[in-house]
Design a protein around this motif. Sequence first.
Motif, PDB file in Angstrom:
ATOM      1  N   THR A 170       1.889   3.693  -3.800  1.00 49.27           N
ATOM      2  CA  THR A 170       1.381   5.071  -3.814  1.00 49.27           C
ATOM      3  C   THR A 170       2.511   6.089  -3.602  1.00 49.27           C
ATOM      4  O   THR A 170       2.250   7.282  -3.505  1.00 49.27           O
ATOM      5  CB  THR A 170       0.306   5.280  -2.722  1.00 49.27           C
ATOM      6  OG1 THR A 170       0.872   5.023  -1.433  1.00 49.27           O
ATOM      7  CG2 THR A 170      -0.878   4.358  -2.961  1.00 49.27           C
TER       8      THR A 170
ATOM      9  N   ASN B  53       0.826  -1.204   0.000  1.00 50.13           N
ATOM     10  CA  ASN B  53       0.000   0.000   0.000  1.00 50.13           C
ATOM     11  C   ASN B  53       0.864   1.260   0.000  1.00 50.13           C
ATOM     12  O   ASN B  53       0.578   2.231  -0.713  1.00 50.13           O
ATOM     13  CB  ASN B  53      -0.929  -0.006   1.218  1.00 50.13           C
ATOM     14  CG  ASN B  53      -1.904   1.149   1.207  1.00 50.13           C
ATOM     15  OD1 ASN B  53      -2.475   1.496   0.167  1.00 50.13           O
ATOM     16  ND2 ASN B  53      -2.108   1.772   2.360  1.00 50.13           N
ATOM     17  N   ARG B  54       1.936   1.247   0.776  1.00 49.98           N
ATOM     18  CA  ARG B  54       2.810   2.416   0.851  1.00 49.98           C
ATOM     19  C   ARG B  54       3.596   2.643  -0.447  1.00 49.98           C
ATOM     20  O   ARG B  54       3.649   3.759  -0.969  1.00 49.98           O
ATOM     21  CB  ARG B  54       3.806   2.241   2.008  1.00 49.98           C
ATOM     22  CG  ARG B  54       3.189   2.406   3.382  1.00 49.98           C
ATOM     23  CD  ARG B  54       4.228   2.124   4.461  1.00 49.98           C
ATOM     24  NE  ARG B  54       3.638   2.242   5.789  1.00 49.98           N
ATOM     25  CZ  ARG B  54       4.249   1.850   6.896  1.00 49.98           C
ATOM     26  NH1 ARG B  54       5.463   1.326   6.844  1.00 49.98           N
ATOM     27  NH2 ARG B  54       3.652   1.999   8.066  1.00 49.98           N
TER      28      ARG B  54
ATOM     29  N   ASN C 120       3.492  10.619  -0.943  1.00 50.85           N
ATOM     30  CA  ASN C 120       2.582   9.565  -1.386  1.00 50.85           C
ATOM     31  C   ASN C 120       1.257  10.173  -1.806  1.00 50.85           C
ATOM     32  O   ASN C 120       0.906  11.289  -1.412  1.00 50.85           O
ATOM     33  CB  ASN C 120       2.368   8.533  -0.272  1.00 50.85           C
ATOM     34  CG  ASN C 120       1.623   9.113   0.913  1.00 50.85           C
ATOM     35  OD1 ASN C 120       0.399   9.237   0.889  1.00 50.85           O
ATOM     36  ND2 ASN C 120       2.363   9.510   1.955  1.00 50.85           N
ATOM     37  N   THR C 121       0.526   9.417  -2.603  1.00 49.46           N
ATOM     38  CA  THR C 121      -0.761   9.899  -3.110  1.00 49.46           C
ATOM     39  C   THR C 121      -1.914   9.593  -2.159  1.00 49.46           C
ATOM     40  O   THR C 121      -3.045   9.965  -2.423  1.00 49.46           O
ATOM     41  CB  THR C 121      -1.067   9.273  -4.485  1.00 49.46           C
ATOM     42  OG1 THR C 121      -1.038   7.840  -4.367  1.00 49.46           O
ATOM     43  CG2 THR C 121      -0.038   9.705  -5.517  1.00 49.46           C
ATOM     44  N   ARG C 122      -1.636   8.925  -1.043  1.00 50.09           N
ATOM     45  CA  ARG C 122      -2.683   8.616  -0.071  1.00 50.09           C
ATOM     46  C   ARG C 122      -3.050   9.845   0.745  1.00 50.09           C
ATOM     47  O   ARG C 122      -4.227  10.101   0.995  1.00 50.09           O
ATOM     48  CB  ARG C 122      -2.237   7.497   0.883  1.00 50.09           C
ATOM     49  CG  ARG C 122      -1.867   6.190   0.227  1.00 50.09           C
ATOM     50  CD  ARG C 122      -1.591   5.096   1.258  1.00 50.09           C
ATOM     51  NE  ARG C 122      -0.776   5.543   2.376  1.00 50.09           N
ATOM     52  CZ  ARG C 122       0.565   5.621   2.353  1.00 50.09           C
ATOM     53  NH1 ARG C 122       1.225   5.299   1.251  1.00 50.09           N
ATOM     54  NH2 ARG C 122       1.240   6.019   3.419  1.00 50.09           N
ATOM     55  N   THR C 123      -2.035  10.600   1.164  1.00 51.04           N
ATOM     56  CA  THR C 123      -2.272  11.711   2.090  1.00 51.04           C
ATOM     57  C   THR C 123      -1.876  13.078   1.545  1.00 51.04           C
ATOM     58  O   THR C 123      -2.235  14.098   2.134  1.00 51.04           O
ATOM     59  CB  THR C 123      -1.491  11.468   3.395  1.00 51.04           C
ATOM     60  OG1 THR C 123      -0.088  11.375   3.090  1.00 51.04           O
ATOM     61  CG2 THR C 123      -1.929  10.163   4.067  1.00 51.04           C
TER      62      THR C 123
ATOM     63  N   GLN D 164      -1.280  13.811  -5.486  1.00 53.18           N
ATOM     64  CA  GLN D 164      -2.367  13.250  -6.284  1.00 53.18           C
ATOM     65  C   GLN D 164      -2.439  13.925  -7.656  1.00 53.18           C
ATOM     66  O   GLN D 164      -2.951  13.363  -8.619  1.00 53.18           O
ATOM     67  CB  GLN D 164      -3.690  13.396  -5.538  1.00 53.18           C
ATOM     68  CG  GLN D 164      -3.766  12.539  -4.278  1.00 53.18           C
ATOM     69  CD  GLN D 164      -4.955  12.883  -3.400  1.00 53.18           C
ATOM     70  OE1 GLN D 164      -5.828  13.668  -3.772  1.00 53.18           O
ATOM     71  NE2 GLN D 164      -4.995  12.291  -2.203  1.00 53.18           N
TER      72      GLN D 164
ATOM     73  N   ASN E 235       1.303   4.312  11.926  1.00 55.31           N
ATOM     74  CA  ASN E 235       1.737   5.478  11.160  1.00 55.31           C
ATOM     75  C   ASN E 235       3.014   6.099  11.719  1.00 55.31           C
ATOM     76  O   ASN E 235       3.485   5.752  12.796  1.00 55.31           O
ATOM     77  CB  ASN E 235       0.616   6.523  11.060  1.00 55.31           C
ATOM     78  CG  ASN E 235       0.214   7.077  12.418  1.00 55.31           C
ATOM     79  OD1 ASN E 235       1.035   7.240  13.316  1.00 55.31           O
ATOM     80  ND2 ASN E 235      -1.070   7.378  12.570  1.00 55.31           N
TER      81      ASN E 235
END
Length: 228
Positions: free
Chosen positions: A122, A118-119, A134-137, A142, A196
Amino acid sequence: MNIILIGAPGSGKGSLSAILCEQYNYVHISTGNLVRDEIAKNTPLGKNMAKVINKGKLVDSETIYSLLNSSVKNAIKENKSIVFDGFPRTIEQAEYLSKIVDIELAIFLDCSEKTILNRLLTRRLCPKCGFTTNTRTDKQAQKEICAKCGSKLVVREDDNIDTITNRFQIFNNNNAPILRYYGDKKLLIKINANKNINYMAKVISQIMEFYKLKEMPFIFKKFGYDPN
């Protein structure tokens, strides 16, 4: 206090290293970064290492030693503590490292394959300033834009499912001896790296506070890990 971070790619070694550098004035020595810098120079050595890495394999120890030595000497000359990221991976490498610098703590970042996938799938990197995000946070990520310098972000060539899975398997198949090595020396602790970065930062803060108070036994009493 010189520290070793042990963990699979994506377990948080780079993030914890950044905290140690920013908050505690550590020198970060990442064998991965040393290798990538050499590849970026497009030297014959760099080209050969790129072929190895893109197959999901590890660069041989002798090559790593040659890249490592000058960085260690510079840190010692500046009288700074070092955090080693991604090195050593084997007993041979650990014994080599013990000859050039004293290690006082080894931290095992225990992380699942699911979390790592997952890390890393992204993860984004800025080729201009080196910022990793990263594109998660990160909303800017993004949009594929670096929040630091505005450059276009890129995906690392090795951030793909096959390479990530292969590296995780290599780490799991080979990490037991190095964990036992530092465990037998009573230098090993374990952090749950599925959590985290804020959680891991708090743990590091506690460890550094114990160290400042010269209470190393409390570190191992609270976080110590016996892999045997």
